[in-house]
Design a protein around this motif. Sequence first.
Motif, PDB file in Angstrom:
ATOM      1  N   UNK A 588       0.853  -1.184   0.000  1.00  0.00           N
ATOM      2  CA  UNK A 588       0.000   0.000   0.000  1.00  0.00           C
ATOM      3  C   UNK A 588       0.893   1.239   0.000  1.00  0.00           C
ATOM      4  N   UNK A 589       0.769   2.035  -1.044  1.00  0.00           N
ATOM      5  CA  UNK A 589       1.486   3.304  -1.111  1.00  0.00           C
ATOM      6  C   UNK A 589       0.806   4.332  -0.224  1.00  0.00           C
ATOM      7  N   UNK A 590      -0.515   4.388  -0.272  1.00  0.00           N
ATOM      8  CA  UNK A 590      -1.318   5.335   0.497  1.00  0.00           C
ATOM      9  C   UNK A 590      -2.495   4.572   1.066  1.00  0.00           C
ATOM     10  N   UNK A 591      -2.844   4.844   2.317  1.00  0.00           N
ATOM     11  CA  UNK A 591      -4.016   4.245   2.948  1.00  0.00           C
ATOM     12  C   UNK A 591      -5.010   5.330   3.309  1.00  0.00           C
ATOM     13  N   UNK A 592      -6.258   4.987   3.178  1.00  0.00           N
ATOM     14  CA  UNK A 592      -7.330   5.930   3.470  1.00  0.00           C
ATOM     15  C   UNK A 592      -7.284   6.340   4.938  1.00  0.00           C
ATOM     16  N   UNK A 593      -7.336   7.651   5.171  1.00  0.00           N
ATOM     17  CA  UNK A 593      -7.295   8.180   6.529  1.00  0.00           C
ATOM     18  C   UNK A 593      -5.908   8.590   6.993  1.00  0.00           C
ATOM     19  N   UNK A 594      -4.872   8.182   6.261  1.00  0.00           N
ATOM     20  CA  UNK A 594      -3.521   8.600   6.640  1.00  0.00           C
ATOM     21  C   UNK A 594      -3.340  10.094   6.385  1.00  0.00           C
ATOM     22  N   UNK A 595      -2.413  10.688   7.114  1.00  0.00           N
ATOM     23  CA  UNK A 595      -2.101  12.102   6.916  1.00  0.00           C
ATOM     24  C   UNK A 595      -1.211  12.235   5.690  1.00  0.00           C
ATOM     25  N   UNK A 596      -1.605  13.106   4.772  1.00  0.00           N
ATOM     26  CA  UNK A 596      -0.857  13.277   3.534  1.00  0.00           C
ATOM     27  C   UNK A 596       0.333  14.198   3.715  1.00  0.00           C
ATOM     28  N   UNK A 597       1.530  13.665   3.545  1.00  0.00           N
ATOM     29  CA  UNK A 597       2.759  14.442   3.662  1.00  0.00           C
ATOM     30  C   UNK A 597       3.596  14.398   2.399  1.00  0.00           C
ATOM     31  N   UNK A 598       3.204  13.614   1.397  1.00  0.00           N
ATOM     32  CA  UNK A 598       4.023  13.429   0.206  1.00  0.00           C
ATOM     33  C   UNK A 598       3.171  13.476  -1.047  1.00  0.00           C
ATOM     34  N   UNK A 599       3.848  13.758  -2.147  1.00  0.00           N
ATOM     35  CA  UNK A 599       3.279  13.650  -3.477  1.00  0.00           C
ATOM     36  C   UNK A 599       4.088  12.596  -4.235  1.00  0.00           C
ATOM     37  N   UNK A 600       3.426  11.799  -5.073  1.00  0.00           N
ATOM     38  CA  UNK A 600       4.073  10.676  -5.741  1.00  0.00           C
ATOM     39  C   UNK A 600       4.013  10.855  -7.254  1.00  0.00           C
ATOM     40  N   UNK A 605       6.284   1.081 -13.673  1.00  0.00           N
ATOM     41  CA  UNK A 605       5.286   0.221 -13.034  1.00  0.00           C
ATOM     42  C   UNK A 605       3.916   0.871 -13.036  1.00  0.00           C
ATOM     43  N   UNK A 606       3.039   0.391 -12.171  1.00  0.00           N
ATOM     44  CA  UNK A 606       1.668   0.902 -12.094  1.00  0.00           C
ATOM     45  C   UNK A 606       1.154   0.756 -10.673  1.00  0.00           C
ATOM     46  N   UNK A 607       0.179   1.609 -10.322  1.00  0.00           N
ATOM     47  CA  UNK A 607      -0.504   1.533  -9.032  1.00  0.00           C
ATOM     48  C   UNK A 607      -2.009   1.558  -9.287  1.00  0.00           C
ATOM     49  N   UNK A 608      -2.773   1.045  -8.321  1.00  0.00           N
ATOM     50  CA  UNK A 608      -4.228   0.967  -8.442  1.00  0.00           C
ATOM     51  C   UNK A 608      -4.884   1.660  -7.261  1.00  0.00           C
ATOM     52  N   UNK A 609      -5.951   2.420  -7.569  1.00  0.00           N
ATOM     53  CA  UNK A 609      -6.789   3.015  -6.533  1.00  0.00           C
ATOM     54  C   UNK A 609      -7.900   2.026  -6.230  1.00  0.00           C
ATOM     55  N   UNK A 610      -7.925   1.489  -5.011  1.00  0.00           N
ATOM     56  CA  UNK A 610      -8.836   0.399  -4.657  1.00  0.00           C
ATOM     57  C   UNK A 610      -9.747   0.850  -3.529  1.00  0.00           C
ATOM     58  N   UNK A 611     -10.814   0.101  -3.332  1.00  0.00           N
ATOM     59  CA  UNK A 611     -11.778   0.357  -2.270  1.00  0.00           C
ATOM     60  C   UNK A 611     -12.716  -0.823  -2.119  1.00  0.00           C
ATOM     61  N   UNK A 612     -13.815  -0.595  -1.392  1.00  0.00           N
ATOM     62  CA  UNK A 612     -14.776  -1.663  -1.177  1.00  0.00           C
ATOM     63  C   UNK A 612     -14.322  -2.614  -0.091  1.00  0.00           C
ATOM     64  N   UNK A 613     -15.102  -3.659   0.110  1.00  0.00           N
ATOM     65  CA  UNK A 613     -14.724  -4.650   1.127  1.00  0.00           C
ATOM     66  C   UNK A 613     -13.439  -5.370   0.723  1.00  0.00           C
ATOM     67  N   UNK A 614     -12.519  -5.431   1.655  1.00  0.00           N
ATOM     68  CA  UNK A 614     -11.212  -6.083   1.438  1.00  0.00           C
ATOM     69  C   UNK A 614     -10.437  -5.462   0.285  1.00  0.00           C
ATOM     70  N   UNK A 615     -10.765  -4.201  -0.060  1.00  0.00           N
ATOM     71  CA  UNK A 615     -10.071  -3.491  -1.142  1.00  0.00           C
ATOM     72  C   UNK A 615     -10.048  -4.306  -2.433  1.00  0.00           C
ATOM     73  N   UNK A 616     -11.161  -4.916  -2.727  1.00  0.00           N
ATOM     74  CA  UNK A 616     -11.239  -5.781  -3.909  1.00  0.00           C
ATOM     75  C   UNK A 616     -11.688  -5.036  -5.158  1.00  0.00           C
ATOM     76  N   UNK A 617     -12.223  -3.817  -5.012  1.00  0.00           N
ATOM     77  CA  UNK A 617     -12.717  -3.055  -6.162  1.00  0.00           C
ATOM     78  C   UNK A 617     -11.609  -2.117  -6.632  1.00  0.00           C
ATOM     79  N   UNK A 648      -4.298   3.341  -2.188  1.00  0.00           N
ATOM     80  CA  UNK A 648      -3.512   3.162  -3.406  1.00  0.00           C
ATOM     81  C   UNK A 648      -2.464   2.098  -3.121  1.00  0.00           C
ATOM     82  N   UNK A 649      -2.465   1.047  -3.932  1.00  0.00           N
ATOM     83  CA  UNK A 649      -1.482  -0.011  -3.742  1.00  0.00           C
ATOM     84  C   UNK A 649      -0.772  -0.304  -5.057  1.00  0.00           C
TER      85      UNK A 649
END
Length: 732
Positions: A588-600, A605-617, A648-649
């Motif tokens: 996980x690069x970024x987790x929901x609710x974390x304090x944002x201190x960086x820009x990426x 490679x690639x990253x995915x914005x996920x959500x839903x139960x168990x971050x499956x969506x 974001x993972x």
Amino acid sequence: MFARLKTMVKAPEPPPAQAASVPSSAAPPAKPPEKKETAQPKLDEKQEEKKKEKEEEAKEENKKDVEKKKEEPTKEQPKPAPAPAAPVEPVNPEAAEGDENGASPPTPPVVYFRYTDDTLRWLVKTFRERTENLKEKVADPYASSPEITPPVTPILKKEDYHRLKEEERKAKEEAEKKKAEEAAKKAEEKKKKDEEKKLEAEKKAEEERIAEEARKKQKLLPDIKFTFLDILFRPIEEKLDTVLGSTIDPFTDRRYIAWLAIVAVAYNYNIWFCSARLAFPFHNETTNRYWIFFDILSDLVNVLDIMVWQPRLQFVKAGDVIKDRALTKQHYRKSPRFKTDIISILPFDLLCLHFQFSAIYRLNRFIKIESFFEFSDRLESIMAKAYIWRVARTTGYLLYSLHLNACAFYVASVHQGLGTTTWVYNGNGTAYIRCYYFAVRSLINIGGLPEPVTTFEIAFQMTNFFIGVFVFSSLIGQMRDVIGAATAGQTYFRASMDGCVAYMNTYNIPKNVQNRIRTWYNYTWDSQGMLDESELLDKMPLVMRTAIAVDINLATFQKIALFQGCDQQMLVDMLLRLKSIIFLPGDFVVKKGDIGKEMYIIKSGAVQVVGGPDNSIVFVTLKAGCVFGEISLLQSAKDGGNRRTANVKAYGFANLFVLEKKDLFDILVHYPESQKVLARKGRKLTKAKPPPAAKNEEKPRGLALFGTKPPTPKLIKAFANLRKLSKQNPAA
């Protein structure tokens, strides 16, 4: 009774005047004058003896007290020994006379404790002095006090004040005048010294010029001018300028490096085959024509190098790169290399027309060795793996050493006579291969060689062994250094990974975590060739680091909407603050609710914005060149404004550049206009961003307010069942 008490406490003895006052009140009894004269000296002697005894006893007691205080300072002082009681009413006939004639001198007080007496006297003296100072302070406000105070400015009259200021002004003017005179004297002295130095420098320069002229006259190789050849060769040079250019950069031009390879081949032809032709019988009517052809070809390469390539090489003078062809030609022809090149192509081969054909006339080609080393340096600078060429070059040194030894062995065999002994070459087979085989076994000290017979053979073989040990050990050491330098990076990687594994084993890190760390090490090394890019970039100057950062990421930064309209130099400064981080698949690069201190910024490679139960969506997939997290750099922590709103993972291995908020704020201090632009855009983006949606929870209604109904206890349920059965039975 009082006398005893005084004796016990060792009170001081009253002065004699007081003792004499008592008998003076009462009239003394009348005595005959004769008795008075005889009794008086006796009494005086007794009193003097008593006084002396008392003084000696007091001194001894004082000494004892001082010694006891030194030995036992914490213990109580011992009580003094009781002194003999003084007579209350001493019979002193002289006292009466003293009262009549005048008061007698007082005796000194008796001191029992010297330290106590000195301390008390010091205190009395100090208090008296302080009292006197305070009295003076009360009487005169300008008098000094016992405390350290700053000096008081005296109150002067107007005339005195003006006179004092005038004196100070005159003194200041005189001091400045003296200072100016001293400065003028120093300037004159400095001017004289500078003139003397200038004259000495001119004299030295003149001497050097004269010495240089004398040296030129004595030169064995004076400067050579080719005016006639330049005029003849000028049309060809002009045509070559259209192909090669007027000048050539010797460090980056690949055409020059390719030409140096041809020159190196020609040089190796001369040093290998000329030595072989001198030792072995390779000259005959059949082969001489081929030798002549290759000799002329190698000489033609050297001539072209002198006439075409070397005069075009750029050089640095006083930090400036000289690109004028006339200056580059002049610089080359004044250099020692030009004289060496001219000597190396002198056609001593023409002597073969008068004498026998031999390769000895080509030995001057050996001195053009500088061209081979220049080719080696230029080739290493452009190769990705320069250690391959270093290994090949070291191997060539070894083979050439064996080649020279084979030639020497054949010459020694001819000198002794072919086949005369078991040690020399017997003349069978190919002479060069047999002699080379002997050189390999001799220099490398393999053994199994035939025993030398004559003294010459023994001396030659011993020399072979000594030279072989020295040369072979030197080449082996050089080969070790080359291989060690080639594998230094891999060795560093293995040492780092082994240290990390040992640390994890020491603290019993779980196996799955250890496997992920090993995967990170292996992928980072395979993708970058190093574990930390900053180690390499920090060694470069700022200009080089800026050029690399601009080439990699500036185009990506310019596409970010948040930074459009900002100063370009600010973007460059931001690029220098970027840090590279590699994420493993599923991290996980970024987790929901974390304090944002960086820009990426996604480098690869690639990253995915996920959500839903168990971050499956998976909502969206971001690939190389995309940016996320930039809004959190400008949002404040008030009311959770800089909290991450999504997960974001990494999808596979992802290499990201990270810019921290602290680094951005440090840069914005120097760019106030860009800071205003970013603040304005940040407010717009924050307003356009919808507030975090509240969870739509259905309010409980009715009986749901009280929760679920608790189950009926089993005992009550059993009684209820029995009651139902009893009602059913009467009815039956």
